[in-house]
Write an enzyme that holds these catalytic residues in place. Structure first.
Site, PDB file in Angstrom:
ATOM      1  N   ASP A  66      -8.827   3.871  -2.438  1.00 62.06           N
ATOM      2  CA  ASP A  66      -9.761   4.400  -1.108  1.00 62.06           C
ATOM      3  C   ASP A  66     -11.070   4.998  -1.859  1.00 62.06           C
ATOM      4  O   ASP A  66     -11.198   6.185  -1.984  1.00 62.06           O
ATOM      5  CB  ASP A  66      -9.007   5.397  -0.412  1.00 62.06           C
ATOM      6  CG  ASP A  66      -8.069   4.729   0.518  1.00 62.06           C
ATOM      7  OD1 ASP A  66      -7.943   3.282   0.488  1.00 62.06           O
ATOM      8  OD2 ASP A  66      -7.007   5.445   0.791  1.00 62.06           O
TER       9      ASP A  66
ATOM     10  N   GLU B  65       2.607   5.102  -3.846  1.00 61.90           N
ATOM     11  CA  GLU B  65       2.425   6.211  -5.138  1.00 61.90           C
ATOM     12  C   GLU B  65       3.759   6.790  -5.290  1.00 61.90           C
ATOM     13  O   GLU B  65       4.066   7.387  -6.545  1.00 61.90           O
ATOM     14  CB  GLU B  65       1.465   7.149  -4.868  1.00 61.90           C
ATOM     15  CG  GLU B  65      -0.071   6.757  -4.915  1.00 61.90           C
ATOM     16  CD  GLU B  65      -0.578   5.795  -3.814  1.00 61.90           C
ATOM     17  OE1 GLU B  65       0.027   5.804  -2.663  1.00 61.90           O
ATOM     18  OE2 GLU B  65      -1.447   4.736  -3.867  1.00 61.90           O
TER      19      GLU B  65
ATOM     20  N   ASP C  79       0.935  -1.330  -0.011  1.00 68.40           N
ATOM     21  CA  ASP C  79       0.108  -0.184   0.220  1.00 68.40           C
ATOM     22  C   ASP C  79       1.011   1.220  -0.053  1.00 68.40           C
ATOM     23  O   ASP C  79       2.060   1.262   0.270  1.00 68.40           O
ATOM     24  CB  ASP C  79      -0.672  -0.118   1.190  1.00 68.40           C
ATOM     25  CG  ASP C  79      -1.911   1.031   1.360  1.00 68.40           C
ATOM     26  OD1 ASP C  79      -2.355   1.551   0.279  1.00 68.40           O
ATOM     27  OD2 ASP C  79      -2.351   1.322   2.333  1.00 68.40           O
TER      28      ASP C  79
HETATM   29  C1  GLC Z   1      -4.825   3.217   2.708  1.00 69.44           C
HETATM   30  C2  GLC Z   1      -5.166   1.980   1.925  1.00 69.44           C
HETATM   31  C3  GLC Z   1      -6.360   1.268   2.970  1.00 69.44           C
HETATM   32  C4  GLC Z   1      -5.662   1.072   4.267  1.00 69.44           C
HETATM   33  C5  GLC Z   1      -5.174   1.874   5.046  1.00 69.44           C
HETATM   34  C6  GLC Z   1      -4.455   1.686   6.391  1.00 69.44           C
HETATM   35  O1  GLC Z   1      -5.635   4.120   3.131  1.00 69.44           O
HETATM   36  O2  GLC Z   1      -5.840   2.441   0.847  1.00 69.44           O
HETATM   37  O3  GLC Z   1      -6.650   0.273   2.242  1.00 69.44           O
HETATM   38  O4  GLC Z   1      -6.734   0.311   4.975  1.00 69.44           O
HETATM   39  O5  GLC Z   1      -4.365   2.900   4.228  1.00 69.44           O
HETATM   40  O6  GLC Z   1      -3.442   0.859   5.842  1.00 69.44           O
END
Ligand code: GLC
Length: 841
Positions: A524, A449, A446
């Site tokens: 998200d 980017e 995650d």
């Molecule tokens: C980011 C991710 C989400 C995750 C959060 C906490 O917002 O896109 O899926 O739950 O981080 O890790």
């Protein structure tokens, strides 16, 4: 002016005091560094007229598969990789040169030398130099140096408007003409409609911290564009192979001009001719790579939230699935709270004192476990990953070559590995040993980017340095491939650690070619009806951009879905490649039973349907791994000459047989569906419809409008709680009368043995003679030496309301034959047949 206090309070609530403080000091530091190393952010766009254009042709030469065309202000290297695939590079140096050396490219998976020789000839006329292959002509105008791509009859497929251009400040651009009825697709993950025309799209992967429809850019941009015009007769693709910050303008500035541009790097693009977009996707994924076949369990249902913790909560979740609600599920995801203070590759000793024990118990119950890993490594010298990273010199630095870049994410200030360095990728991949050692089954990458918290900028400053495979460059060039290279480092690590198992990596960010390394989820989103709809154009375009294995947070990430919204989203999710429910920290659980009845029963029934569909879906995945053809397809991929499909983005095809038309409005119990040419059977009632037609269908909460194409043979398995629960003793073949072909791909579902022939591919050929008498002939041929567990088939023939006069399998009469309870289908029970003939008097 944002209210500073409210920003601060929101920050503290979301991120905690330490991270908020780190965010504030980060901003102050950045200002100092900006004064030292230069500013950040998009540079001002040169005016169109300030670009240097090629000018008239002075000479041309041919060397191997490359034609060099020298113009007054620069030279082209046009490389013929295949009869329908041409690479166009333009350099602002007029001196003729041998084919430009090929720089490293992150998207490209198939180097020049791996393409078979391609026949072409170069024809010079008074006004043009033309390169002709067996599929396509590329014509360069002598007076202007502009390009046009034509089919063999001379029709324009794509042509330059102002064409390629260089700006002395380093910007590169290409202006193309838009054909009157042209539609555009691709560009990766966008929050807009299926047809991309009429808008500008930024090429800069961005963490939007919950996106809205029409917001651009978001997590995963891809510089690949597909064009379709002339009433569907012409289709082509362009891959702009440049990772710098850039944009595509598809008729936003001028209605009849499309352009793609970047703030640096080379003007290099690949032109792919269709005319079928299926051909374009196939070629494009040959060039940039295809996904490897995932393990079968990944196709099951996944349950996630931010965050299931502590351990007891995870155990309760598992028991809720298996013992309380009997809803099938294959995988539980652990979000950031499993870690010790958000330090990647650690476990919180209180919340998860015994990860190996927990995971072993979950495995025992048939669950797999995926854990999240972010790129930011907490700046804490006592923390083993940080210490090792500092020792190994893996973190990104400022241009002085000494100062490490640090920015705040969940754990507060972090260093960031430079994934564009092969040595760093190897270091990163090895870290996963601590996770595979305790039994973790897959990884969720995650924030790549990459995302950094702070109101002045959500990513690294432009001047942060990267290795870029030894060449060196700054973040403006490396930014867009950072996430993709993180996913690559992860998957390469998992392959070293568990060489016999197919690895599972999920990524939020990526770039063209990321499909080689990971699946993605669409980040998200929000729990709204509009975003339920948006999932469709997002996924269809991701598939056309080469990244087929993807899916949304079912139910929506931010906000709490209503029971109805979750159920409708899940009903669609059953047909999406990646099926996972997930939700945000501050929202209540979104589990299939969270809203009680009637939702629980409907949700269970649809997740059961997902499991029954696995043989069919797995075959679609296999096709995608072979050809790049996505699993979720816009209707235009199969019905390109039907203009009604060109902008249709509230229904989709799943694999070869299904047309899915999810309910996207609150309270709706009917919807209108477009059926393209041919006969379509309602999956639930077996009623046949003839397209092309718009029809109204009943869509009570209990079911998603679903149609099956006549001539399909759909293999369905038995219901189960998880993949591998028990031996399957029978496979059901659902036959929908008509003429058609189908496939079924089977293997052990998790190792690489299929690469050595240990798979079974079954071809079905179905022909129907409408009669009278009605006669159905189903042939079955297999290849490969994998032996599935089952020995028998249940064949369900849909759309018939009486028992047949004769039914034989390989000439022998079939004993067991009955009318289905619905009265609209018959069931036959047979062994491994080669030829099945059923006839009604
Ligand atoms: C980011 C991710 C989400 C995750 C959060 C906490 O917002 O896109 O899926 O739950 O981080 O890790």
């Amino acid at each position: 002016m944002p209210n500073i206090l409210s920003l601060l309070l929101r920050g503290i609530k979301q991120l905690g005091l330490v991270t908020t403080w780190d965010s504030i000091t980060y901003q102050m530091r950045q200002k100092r560094y900006q004064a030292r190393f230069g500013s950040s952010g998009p540079s001002s766009r040169p005016a169109k007229s300030d670009y240097l254009r090629p000018g008239h042709i002075t000479s041309h030469t041919r060397q191997g598969r490359t034609v060099t065309i020298t113009c007054a202000n620069g030279s082209y290297a046009l490389t013929l990789l295949a009869p329908d695939l041409i690479r166009v590079r333009f350099h602002p140096t007029p001196t003729p040169q041998s084919p430009l050396s090929i720089p490293h490219s992150y998207p490209i998976a198939k180097p020049d030398d791996d393409w078979p020789p391609c026949d072409f000839h170069v024809v010079e006329t008074e006004a043009t130099v033309e390169i002709k292959t067996s599929r396509l002509a590329c014509r360069v105008a002598k007076a202007s140096g502009k390009l046009a791509f034509l089919d063999l009859e001379g029709n324009v497929v794509n042509e330059d408007e102002a064409g390629v251009g260089y700006h002395p400040a380093g910007h590169v651009i290409c202006h193309k003409r838009i054909q009157p009825d042209e539609h555009f697709y691709g560009l990766g993950e966008r929050t807009c409609r299926l047809d991309r025309r009429g808008r500008r799209y930024e090429m800069w992967n961005t963490d939007p911290q919950t996106y809205q429809p029409d917001q651009d850019p978001i997590h995963l941009c891809m510089p690949v564009l597909l064009g379709l015009h002339s009433r569907g007769r012409q289709g082509y693709g362009i891959l702009f192979d440049n990772t710098f910050r850039g944009r595509f303008d598809l008729g936003a500035s001028r209605a009849d001009v499309a352009s793609f541009e970047a703030e640096g790097g080379e003007l290099c693009y690949y032109f792919i001719y269709g005319p079928a977009l299926t051909t374009v996707v196939e070629r494009y994924t040959e060039l940039t790579g295809r996904m490897t076949l995932p393990p079968l369990w990944v196709l099951g249902y996944h349950q996630s939230r931010w965050s299931y913790c502590p351990e007891a909560r995870v155990r309760k979740l598992a028991a809720d699935f298996r013992e309380v609600h009997h809803v099938p599920c294959d995988c539980i995801h652990l979000d950031i709270h499993y870690m010790d203070g958000y330090r990647c590759f650690t476990w919180d000793p209180e919340r998860f004192p015994d990860p190996a024990g927990l995971i072993a118990d979950l495995h025992e119950q048939g669950f797999k476990v995926i854990v999240i890993i972010d790129p930011g490594i907490k700046t804490d010298r006592r923390y083993w990953v940080c210490k090792s990273g500092l020792e190994q010199d893996v973190f990104c630095k400022y241009p002085d070559g000494k100062t490490l870049f640090k920015g705040p994410v969940w754990p507060g200030n972090c260093y960031f590995p430079d994934f564009t360095n092969p040595r760093v990728r190897a270091w990163w991949g090895d870290l996963y040993k601590v996770l595979t050692d305790v039994g973790v089954d897959g990884v969720w990458n995650d924030m790549n980017e990459p995302s950094v918290f702070g109101p002045l900028g959500t990513t690294f400053p432009d001047f942060v340095r990267h290795d870029l495979e030894g060449r060196g460059g700054d973040h403006v060039e490396a930014h867009n491939v950072y996430g993709m290279q993180m996913a690559r480092a992860t998957v390469e690590g998992l392959m070293r650690l568990r060489p016999d198992e197919r690895p599972v990596v999920i990524t939020r960010s990526g770039w063209a070619g990321v499909q080689r390394y990971a699946l993605s989820w669409t980040g998200d989103n929000e729990a709204t009806w509009e975003q339920l709809w948006l999932t469709m154009p997002m996924l269809m375009n991701l598939g056309l951009s080469g990244l087929a294995h993807t899916g949304p947070d079912v139910g929506g990430f931010s906000g709490f879905a209503t029971g109805e919204l979750f159920t409708r989203w899940l009903q669609m999710g059953v047909f999406l490649p990646f099926l996972r429910a997930h939700t945000s920290l501050h929202d209540p659980d979104q589990e299939p039973w969270s809203w009680g009845e009637p939702y629980l029963s409907v949700n269970r029934r649809h997740i059961e349907l997902r499991y029954r569909l696995l043989p069919y879906l797995y075959t679609a995945f296999w096709q995608c791994a072979q050809t790049g053809l996505p699993i979720v397809r816009p209707l235009l991929l199969a019905f390109q000459d039907d203009t009604a499909t060109h902008t249709l983005d509230d229904q989709f095809l799943c694999g070869d047989a299904f047309l899915v038309a999810p309910v996207i409005e609150e309270g709706a119990t009917r919807r209108s569906v477009y059926l393209p040419a041919g006969v379509w059977y309602d999956f639930w009632t077996d009623e046949p419809f003839r397209g092309p037609a718009h029809i109204e269908v009943e869509a009570p909460l209990e079911r998603v409008p679903l149609f099956v194409r006549a001539g399909s043979v759909v293999p369905l398995g038995s219901p189960m709680q998880y993949v591998g629960e028990g031996p399957a003793d029978r496979l059901t073949l659902h036959v929908y009368p008509g003429d058609g072909e189908g496939q079924l791909y089977e293997d052990d579902g998790h190792t690489w043995a299929f690469q050595n022939g240990n798979y079974r591919l079954t071809h079905f050929i179905l022909s129907t003679d409408e009669g009278p008498p009605l006669r159905l002939d189903l042939r079955r041929q297999t290849e490969g030496h994998y032996e599935p567990e089952y020995r028998d088939f249940e064949v369900v023939i849909h759309g018939v309301d009486r028992l047949p006069h004769t039914a034989t399998a390989d000439g022998e009469p079939i004993e067991q034959c009955e009318l289905d309870d619905s009265g609209h289908a018959i069931r036959l029970y047979v062994g491994l047949f080669a030829c099945l003939i059923v006839e009604w008097a």
